[in-house]
Scaffold this motif. Sequence first.
Motif, PDB file in Angstrom:
ATOM      1  N   PRO A  13       0.807  -1.222   0.000  1.00  0.00           N
ATOM      2  CA  PRO A  13       0.000   0.000   0.000  1.00  0.00           C
ATOM      3  C   PRO A  13       0.834   1.263   0.000  1.00  0.00           C
ATOM      4  CG  PRO A  13      -0.879  -1.595   1.559  1.00  0.00           C
ATOM      5  CD  PRO A  13       0.442  -2.117   1.093  1.00  0.00           C
ATOM      6  N   GLU A  14       0.176   2.353  -0.321  1.00  0.00           N
ATOM      7  CA  GLU A  14       0.847   3.636  -0.489  1.00  0.00           C
ATOM      8  C   GLU A  14       1.544   4.113   0.780  1.00  0.00           C
ATOM      9  OE1 GLU A  14       2.297   6.963  -2.347  1.00  0.00           O
ATOM     10  OE2 GLU A  14       1.291   5.233  -3.234  1.00  0.00           O
ATOM     11  N   GLU A  15       1.074   3.679   1.964  1.00  0.00           N
ATOM     12  CA  GLU A  15       1.723   4.185   3.173  1.00  0.00           C
ATOM     13  C   GLU A  15       3.192   3.792   3.240  1.00  0.00           C
ATOM     14  OE1 GLU A  15      -0.748   0.581   4.838  1.00  0.00           O
ATOM     15  OE2 GLU A  15      -1.031   2.186   3.384  1.00  0.00           O
ATOM     16  N   GLU A  97       0.163  -4.384  12.528  1.00  0.00           N
ATOM     17  CA  GLU A  97      -0.850  -4.724  13.532  1.00  0.00           C
ATOM     18  C   GLU A  97      -2.132  -3.941  13.280  1.00  0.00           C
ATOM     19  OE1 GLU A  97      -1.222  -5.340  18.345  1.00  0.00           O
ATOM     20  OE2 GLU A  97       0.301  -3.964  17.563  1.00  0.00           O
ATOM     21  N   VAL A  98      -1.990  -2.659  12.949  1.00  0.00           N
ATOM     22  CA  VAL A  98      -3.167  -1.840  12.623  1.00  0.00           C
ATOM     23  C   VAL A  98      -3.854  -2.389  11.380  1.00  0.00           C
ATOM     24  CG1 VAL A  98      -3.922   0.445  11.846  1.00  0.00           C
ATOM     25  CG2 VAL A  98      -2.296   0.239  13.737  1.00  0.00           C
ATOM     26  N   ARG A  99      -3.087  -2.727  10.359  1.00  0.00           N
ATOM     27  CA  ARG A  99      -3.665  -3.257   9.122  1.00  0.00           C
ATOM     28  C   ARG A  99      -4.383  -4.586   9.366  1.00  0.00           C
ATOM     29  NH1 ARG A  99      -2.622  -2.217   4.155  1.00  0.00           N
ATOM     30  NH2 ARG A  99      -2.238  -4.417   3.640  1.00  0.00           N
ATOM     31  N   SER A 100      -3.816  -5.416  10.223  1.00  0.00           N
ATOM     32  CA  SER A 100      -4.411  -6.731  10.473  1.00  0.00           C
ATOM     33  C   SER A 100      -5.782  -6.631  11.130  1.00  0.00           C
ATOM     34  CB  SER A 100      -3.472  -7.571  11.343  1.00  0.00           C
ATOM     35  OG  SER A 100      -3.434  -7.088  12.675  1.00  0.00           O
ATOM     36  N   GLU A 112      -2.658 -11.217   5.203  1.00  0.00           N
ATOM     37  CA  GLU A 112      -1.275 -10.946   4.809  1.00  0.00           C
ATOM     38  C   GLU A 112      -0.587 -10.059   5.840  1.00  0.00           C
ATOM     39  OE1 GLU A 112       1.413  -8.989   1.222  1.00  0.00           O
ATOM     40  OE2 GLU A 112      -0.721  -8.523   1.388  1.00  0.00           O
ATOM     41  N   ALA A 113      -1.302  -9.062   6.333  1.00  0.00           N
ATOM     42  CA  ALA A 113      -0.749  -8.183   7.362  1.00  0.00           C
ATOM     43  C   ALA A 113      -0.381  -8.981   8.611  1.00  0.00           C
ATOM     44  CB  ALA A 113      -1.733  -7.077   7.701  1.00  0.00           C
ATOM     45  N   MET A 114      -1.210  -9.945   8.971  1.00  0.00           N
ATOM     46  CA  MET A 114      -0.914 -10.763  10.140  1.00  0.00           C
ATOM     47  C   MET A 114       0.325 -11.618   9.905  1.00  0.00           C
ATOM     48  SD  MET A 114      -1.635 -11.459  13.221  1.00  0.00           S
ATOM     49  CE  MET A 114      -3.261 -10.704  13.412  1.00  0.00           C
TER      50      MET A 114
END
Length: 379
Positions: A13-15, A97-100, A112-114
């Motif tokens: 992602p862009e971040e 963690e925020v994304r998950s 995937e974030a996890m």
Amino acid sequence: MLATTGWTAVHRPEENVSVRRTALAAWAGARIGGRPVPPADAPVRTVARFFSELDGAERGRLADTYPLVVGNLDGVPAQTRFRANRRSLAQASRTEEVRSQDVALAPADRDEAMRRLHRLESLADPSRQILVFDPTGEGLVAEVFGDLDRAQRVSVVVPGVDTDLITFERSQRRYSAPVGMAESLYEAERTTAPDTRTAVIAWAGYVSPDGLGVDAATGRLAAQGAVRLESLTAALPGAAPVTLFCHSYGSVVCGVAAPDLPRRVTDVVVSGSPGMRVQNAAELHTSARVWAMRDAGDWIADVPHLELGGVGHGADPVSAAFGARRLSAAGAKSHTGYFEPGTGSLENFARIGTGSYASAVCASGDDSCRRGISSTEAG
């Protein structure tokens, strides 16, 4: 240089792009002790000289304030990079963690974030020595086993396709991943030469091809990876001899890098190679000895060893005409088994990595691969 070192490879992602850009912009205006820092694309020698003139507290401040840059900047002392990357890993863990837990994301993205979070938490263990960490794209990472600053011999494992942050280590098929390869080699080297201080680097510091598609059949990513490999080897501390262990597509990277490697790289060992983008070892234009091995059951033998219109990687490194020193790969078991403990391939790697050339086992069963190596080059 930044365009070829992974800072521009964006699949996430862009971040992550914004984090990278913000880090580089902040570094560009940074000062320490009234002095501007060197540019992020400065030569290794310039960076090394600058950091050698700082005291420990100043190096620590830069690592803590600009971790994403300092942790990936060749020429920065290894201990300072380890410190910076621990901080970057902590920051990246918070992001994942925020994304998950973000319900606005698709379930696959949260999963995937996890997975990335679990990998980051593992890498952040204080006992680990992370020499490279860049979360951009699929992620770049490198880890050191042993004392890099005091090593008398340094080995670098250069892996092949499908290598990224997630696949940097595996619990299943452990020795097919860079961490398992490097750990296995490090232990084998300590067994082979217990009185020799060794260090091994698991280097997933380039963007590797995703699967066996077009990127795996061409040299584009190898050319980009070669720039990073040349920079890594030029920046290693001390003057210890360096051996590269290049597996699969990693041998393409090593082949492209070969002409520009520093002279302290004394040996390049390729296994399961699709080619090195040359027709023979002499065309590599390197002072390093070139060794090659392939297990009899390795499917890479069926890949056409040619190059046409940029597709393919040239001659087979284990062919007699190529001119490499051919090593036995006894016990390797196909394409991903070369670093398995107990194999003849791993034992040969350890002998080359520690300079124990006289005990290397040649593929031919005679001493042909050891000829021309003087006793003064060993040990």
